[in-house]
Design an enzyme around this catalytic site. Structure first.
Site, PDB file in Angstrom:
ATOM      1  N   ARG A   1       0.480   1.213  21.580  1.00 30.16           N
ATOM      2  CA  ARG A   1      -0.536   0.347  20.965  1.00 30.16           C
ATOM      3  C   ARG A   1      -0.509  -1.065  21.554  1.00 30.16           C
ATOM      4  O   ARG A   1      -1.542  -1.708  21.688  1.00 30.16           O
ATOM      5  CB  ARG A   1      -0.344   0.342  19.459  1.00 30.16           C
ATOM      6  CG  ARG A   1      -0.635   1.721  18.885  1.00 30.16           C
ATOM      7  CD  ARG A   1      -0.540   1.712  17.416  1.00 30.16           C
ATOM      8  NE  ARG A   1      -0.766   3.031  16.855  1.00 30.16           N
ATOM      9  CZ  ARG A   1      -0.823   3.253  15.553  1.00 30.16           C
ATOM     10  NH1 ARG A   1      -0.690   2.250  14.708  1.00 30.16           N
ATOM     11  NH2 ARG A   1      -1.017   4.452  15.102  1.00 30.16           N
TER      12      ARG A   1
ATOM     13  N   ASP B   1      -7.458  -4.791   2.594  1.00 28.79           N
ATOM     14  CA  ASP B   1      -6.539  -4.296   3.629  1.00 28.79           C
ATOM     15  C   ASP B   1      -6.059  -5.498   4.440  1.00 28.79           C
ATOM     16  O   ASP B   1      -6.702  -6.563   4.444  1.00 28.79           O
ATOM     17  CB  ASP B   1      -7.256  -3.302   4.550  1.00 28.79           C
ATOM     18  CG  ASP B   1      -6.266  -2.368   5.264  1.00 28.79           C
ATOM     19  OD1 ASP B   1      -6.106  -1.215   4.820  1.00 28.79           O
ATOM     20  OD2 ASP B   1      -5.644  -2.802   6.265  1.00 28.79           O
TER      21      ASP B   1
HETATM   22  C1  LIG Z   1      -2.513   5.088   5.875  1.00 30.28           C
HETATM   23  S1  LIG Z   1      -3.678   3.900   5.363  1.00 30.28           S
HETATM   24  C2  LIG Z   1      -4.038   4.477   3.709  1.00 30.28           C
HETATM   25  C3  LIG Z   1      -5.539   4.471   3.425  1.00 30.28           C
HETATM   26  C4  LIG Z   1      -5.945   5.020   2.065  1.00 30.28           C
HETATM   27  N1  LIG Z   1      -5.328   4.286   0.971  1.00 30.28           N
HETATM   28  C5  LIG Z   1      -5.627   6.485   1.968  1.00 30.28           C
HETATM   29  O1  LIG Z   1      -4.718   6.876   1.239  1.00 30.28           O
HETATM   30  O2  LIG Z   1      -6.306   7.282   2.635  1.00 30.28           O
HETATM   31  C6  LIG Z   1      -2.629   2.473   5.051  1.00 30.28           C
HETATM   32  C7  LIG Z   1      -3.385   1.164   5.092  1.00 30.28           C
HETATM   33  O3  LIG Z   1      -2.526   0.146   4.565  1.00 30.28           O
HETATM   34  C8  LIG Z   1      -2.792  -1.051   5.269  1.00 30.28           C
HETATM   35  N2  LIG Z   1      -1.649  -1.973   5.122  1.00 30.28           N
HETATM   36  C9  LIG Z   1      -0.413  -1.885   5.702  1.00 30.28           C
HETATM   37  N3  LIG Z   1       0.344  -2.926   5.333  1.00 30.28           N
HETATM   38  C10 LIG Z   1      -0.395  -3.686   4.498  1.00 30.28           C
HETATM   39  C11 LIG Z   1      -0.166  -4.897   3.799  1.00 30.28           C
HETATM   40  N4  LIG Z   1       0.999  -5.551   3.886  1.00 30.28           N
HETATM   41  N5  LIG Z   1      -1.164  -5.408   3.036  1.00 30.28           N
HETATM   42  C12 LIG Z   1      -2.355  -4.764   2.938  1.00 30.28           C
HETATM   43  N6  LIG Z   1      -2.641  -3.614   3.586  1.00 30.28           N
HETATM   44  C13 LIG Z   1      -1.675  -3.070   4.353  1.00 30.28           C
HETATM   45  C14 LIG Z   1      -3.020  -0.591   6.702  1.00 30.28           C
HETATM   46  O4  LIG Z   1      -3.746  -1.539   7.455  1.00 30.28           O
HETATM   47  C15 LIG Z   1      -3.767   0.732   6.492  1.00 30.28           C
HETATM   48  O5  LIG Z   1      -5.160   0.576   6.603  1.00 30.28           O
END
Ligand SMILES: C[S@@+](CC[C@H](N)C(=O)[O-])C[C@H]1O[C@@H](n2cnc3c(N)ncnc32)[C@H](O)[C@@H]1O
Length: 295
Positions: free
Chosen positions: A53, A165
């Site tokens: 990445r 997010d």
């Molecule tokens: C795997 S996705 C989950 C999406 C959705 N909730 C689902 O279950 O399908 C995890 C998301 O968490 C976000 N994320 C990671 N660390 C974070 C943080 N410290 N604060 C806010 N969002 C975060 C990432 O950018 C990503 O879009």
């Protein structure tokens, strides 16, 4: 006209040696930087993923080696502009419409009726839902579809969904609300008819969420590591799914503790199926493996 290979060289002049890799020290610096900002743990096993990445960022800033990129970020003033991109690059945004579908049944059968019975006699009934790691918006728009269906088939109510997010790239996609045709295949056919718009161009497979739903869903940048966030404190349900797995245990507890300040008494917290144990030690009553109610 220039041959295709020449055109490619012109627009993408940096050729990265495939053998280049991050040194232990460089990987640790990146992991510490990302962990400090986002809470996301990057153990050694993630090194290949991070290298892949970061390579894209190297091209973007004109660096041809990992050591050059790290020098640019950590010694040469690139940090301030690069940290957001680095976060975008290393976050895992995997999501789906109707992912872990049982939660949307809980929303329809339990959360909505509970909210409606609480507000019996009130002039206006509203339901607020927060998708707290929203990724590209599939979760927030799934919630909107389920609430629209429920509101259309019984007692009318108002509803709004907030999606947040940390990744600015993914939030831009969420706001656009445009998805490839195969990505929306988990949406039941009759809901696709009602809530997805197809392009007039029959060769385009992309679809867009209809304006009636887009109006209900707002997106905001929010870091779950922050001590405070500008979110209402009477939210009816928080979907915090598939993000806690990236944090260590103390961080998981701190994140959930902060989020609960925004849930109204009796409100619901839904975690990802693999995160179900995390809620059990807090002020929460467990209703199902990954569904909790604030007591
Ligand atoms: C795997 S996705 C989950 C999406 C959705 N909730 C689902 O279950 O399908 C995890 C998301 O968490 C976000 N994320 C990671 N660390 C974070 C943080 N410290 N604060 C806010 N969002 C975060 C990432 O950018 C990503 O879009």
């Amino acid at each position: 006209m220039a041959p295709a290979s020449a055109a490619r060289r012109k627009s993408n002049p940096i050729v990265l040696p495939a053998s280049d890799s991050l040194s232990d020290e460089e990987f640790t610096r990146i992991a510490d930087l990302v962990g400090g900002h986002t809470g996301i743990r990057l153990p050694a096993g993630k090194r290949t993923m991070v290298e892949g990445r970061i390579r894209k960022r190297m091209r973007a800033v004109g660096q041809s080696s990992f050591s050059g990129y790290c020098h640019y970020v950590f010694e040469d003033g690139g940090l301030a502009s690069e940290v957001t991109h680095m976060i975008d690059a290393v976050t895992t945004n995997k999501t789906d419409f109707f992912r872990e579908p049982e939660h949307f049944e809980v929303l329809r059968r339990q959360i909505v009726p509970d909210c409606l019975s609480r507000s019996k006699g009130a002039a206006k009934t509203g339901i607020k839902v927060w998708s707290a790691a929203a990724s590209n918006g599939a979760e927030a728009y799934t919630i909107a579809m389920v609430l629209a269906e429920t509101a259309g088939s019984g007692r009318k109510f108002d509803y709004s969904i907030l999606g947040t997010d940390i990744s600015t790239d993914i939030l831009a996609q969420a706001r656009r609300a445009v998805y490839p045709g195969d990505f929306v295949s988990p949406v039941p056919a009759e809901m696709q008819q009602r809530y997805l718009m197809r392009s007039r161009d029959p060769s385009a497979s992309e679809v867009r969420i209809v304006p009636e739903l887009r109006r209900r869903v707002g997106f905001m940048h929010l870091n779950l590591m922050d001590e405070k966030y500008p979110v209402d404190t009477d939210v009816d349900a928080i979907f915090l799914r598939n993000v806690l797995i990236y944090f260590d245990k103390p961080t998981q507890a701190a994140v959930v503790g902060r989020l609960l300040r925004h849930l109204r008494p009796g409100g619901y917290l839904l975690l990802g199926h693999s995160e179900s144990m995390i809620g059990t030690s807090l002020r929460l009553k467990q209703l199902a493996p990954s569904v909790f109610k604030l007591v």
